[in-house]
Scaffold this active site. Structure first.
Site, mmCIF file in Angstrom:
data_model
loop_
_atom_site.group_PDB
_atom_site.id
_atom_site.type_symbol
_atom_site.label_atom_id
_atom_site.label_comp_id
_atom_site.label_asym_id
_atom_site.label_seq_id
_atom_site.Cartn_x
_atom_site.Cartn_y
_atom_site.Cartn_z
ATOM 1 C CD GLU A 210 -4.255 -3.080 -31.700
ATOM 2 O OE1 GLU A 210 -3.913 -3.998 -30.953
ATOM 3 O OE2 GLU A 210 -5.066 -3.215 -32.618
ATOM 4 C CD GLU A 288 -3.747 -4.881 -35.997
ATOM 5 O OE1 GLU A 288 -4.492 -5.559 -35.258
ATOM 6 O OE2 GLU A 288 -2.581 -4.588 -35.706
#
Ligand SMILES: *[C@@H]1O[C@H](CO)[C@@H](O)[C@H](O)[C@H]1NC(C)=O
Ligand SMILES: *[C@@H]1O[C@H](CO)[C@@H](O)[C@H](O)[C@H]1NC(C)=O
Length: 395
Positions: A210, A288
């Site tokens: 991320e 995720e």
């Protein structure tokens, strides 16, 4: 964990990591991506601390300035911090967790770990010792027939400024600093050289979790682009062994926080088409996601930061009370548990239109709506990951 809106990082096979450099290498994955679905879970809050997953570690440390792993090392006595970390590493995840994960008919575990497991630079207060636990995790995964993904969750300078990168700061310094990018590349090479030969178990490496903005490093890209941004990028046959890892969360904006339960289900189901189209070009794994749909969990947005859902987050609009929506699953109402089951089933149904999913996260101290283990215990996650109570939920 975690992106506030949604993001993408790349997963690259350990044996093929170097394929992201200009020379492509032959690659044969140890898991039949493309024919079998990835069904997995992350071991969050173990080798990278997150205050919302283990609030007790932070509350016990006292100092409210301790908000991440950096300050955990910087703002308390070094040997106290080290002892607390060792006790945590020894107990939070053990071999029994790998046995339970395999028994739930999951096939992957993803292990977040920070760069500081390999290298602590001058002035960096990180405490080492995690790498031995990663090695144990690989052995345990192998013993239970699970594939393991090494997820480099924090890089030098921080890639996103969130606590989950190790260092909560307002201006992440990774993207803008060539030294940090070089350090990251050399750590990735060390990871590939140690774990690449164990590709039968270490099926993939996620080079950077991320990242918050575009950059020029060959291995990763912007975390906030829609999937179609990536069309045509690094496709086989030129780049063998690359897969897309996209993260989908339902609570990190005022708009999403205000969705009704049926809007959450429609949104989840609606992801299936996009994911399927993109997966036709590049294996796509939702690396995720969670059945939870609020940001009510204590410290979820950071220690000392409130929740959008109940209006305690700066700039948020109150949707309702968080009472009964987080904490122990023993306190959840039957209708909430049914909704969590529907949220879980709608999402896995959509994500299995692509190459599969890895839920965030295996366990939490007191945010059971995020816990796979609690979902199994209280029944909103099926004992066998392929079982369905609502097989028609996405129509
Ligand atoms: C889960 O269910 C599938 C399909 O019914 C079955 O083939 C598989 O053996 C089950 N796995 C476990 C671990 O119970
Ligand atoms: C870049 O990061 C390194 C640490 O990896 C640090 O020592 C250095 O001062 C940073 N450079 C700049 C220009 O901020």
């Amino acid at each position: 964990m975690m992106v506030r809106v949604r993001g993408s990082t790349l997963s690259v096979s350990a044996s093929a990591l170097l394929a992201c450099l200009p020379v492509a290498l032959a690659f044969s994955p140890s898991f039949p991506y493309g024919t079998e679905k990835v069904r997995g879970v992350s071991l969050g809050g173990w080798l990278v601390l997150e205050s919302w997953i283990t609030p007790s570690l932070f509350d016990d440390a006292g100092n409210t300035g301790i908000v991440d792993e950096w300050t955990f090392g910087a703002l308390q006595d070094g040997s106290t911090a080290q002892q607390a970390l060792i006790a945590h590493w020894d107990s939070w995840i053990t071999e029994a967790d790998f046995a339970a994960i395999a028994a739930a008919n999951l096939n992957h575990v993803r292990v977040p770990i920070g760069y500081w497991a390999w290298e602590v630079g001058p002035g960096e207060p990180y405490i080492q010792g995690q790498l031995a636990y990663l090695r144990k995790a690989v052995d345990w995964a192998s013993a239970y027939g699970l594939k393991l993904i090494i997820d480099l969750h924090g890089v030098p300078g921080s890639q996103n400024g969130f606590d989950n990168s190790g260092h909560r700061i307002s201006q992440p310094q990774w993207q803008s600093n060539q030294t940090n990018i070089h350090r990251t590349n050399s750590i990735l090479k060390r990871i590939a050289s140690e774990f690449g030969p164990q590709y039968q178990t270490v099926a993939a490496i996620t080079p950077i979790n991320e990242a918050s903005s575009p950059n020029t490093l060959e291995l990763i890209h912007d975390a906030f682009e829609p999937l179609d941004h990536w069309n045509g990028w690094q496709q086989p046959p030129k780049y063998q062994g690359v897969a897309m890892d996209t993260h989908i969360y339902h609570m990190f904006s005022n708009t999403r926080a205000s969705w009704t339960r049926s809007q959450h289900i429609s949104y989840a189901c609606g992801q299936g088409g996009n994911l399927q189209n993109f997966n036709d070009q590049l294996f796509t794994i939702v690396g995720e996601w969670t059945p939870a749909v609020t940001d009510c969990a204590t410290y979820l947005n950071g220690r000392g930061v409130g929740a959008r859902y109940d209006g305690t987050h700066v700039g948020s609009l109150r949707v309702g009370s968080c009472a009964g929506l987080t904490g122990s699953g023993a306190s959840f109402s039957p209708s909430y548990k049914t909704f969590l089951r529907q949220s879980w089933e709608a999402q896995v149904t959509a994500y299995e239109k692509a190459s599969g999913w890895i839920m965030w996260t295996w366990k939490t101290e007191r945010a059971d709506e995020w816990s796979y283990q609690a979902g199994l215990r209280y029944g909103w996650i099926p004992a066998n990951s392929t079982a369905r109570q609502f097989p028609g939920i996405c129509g």
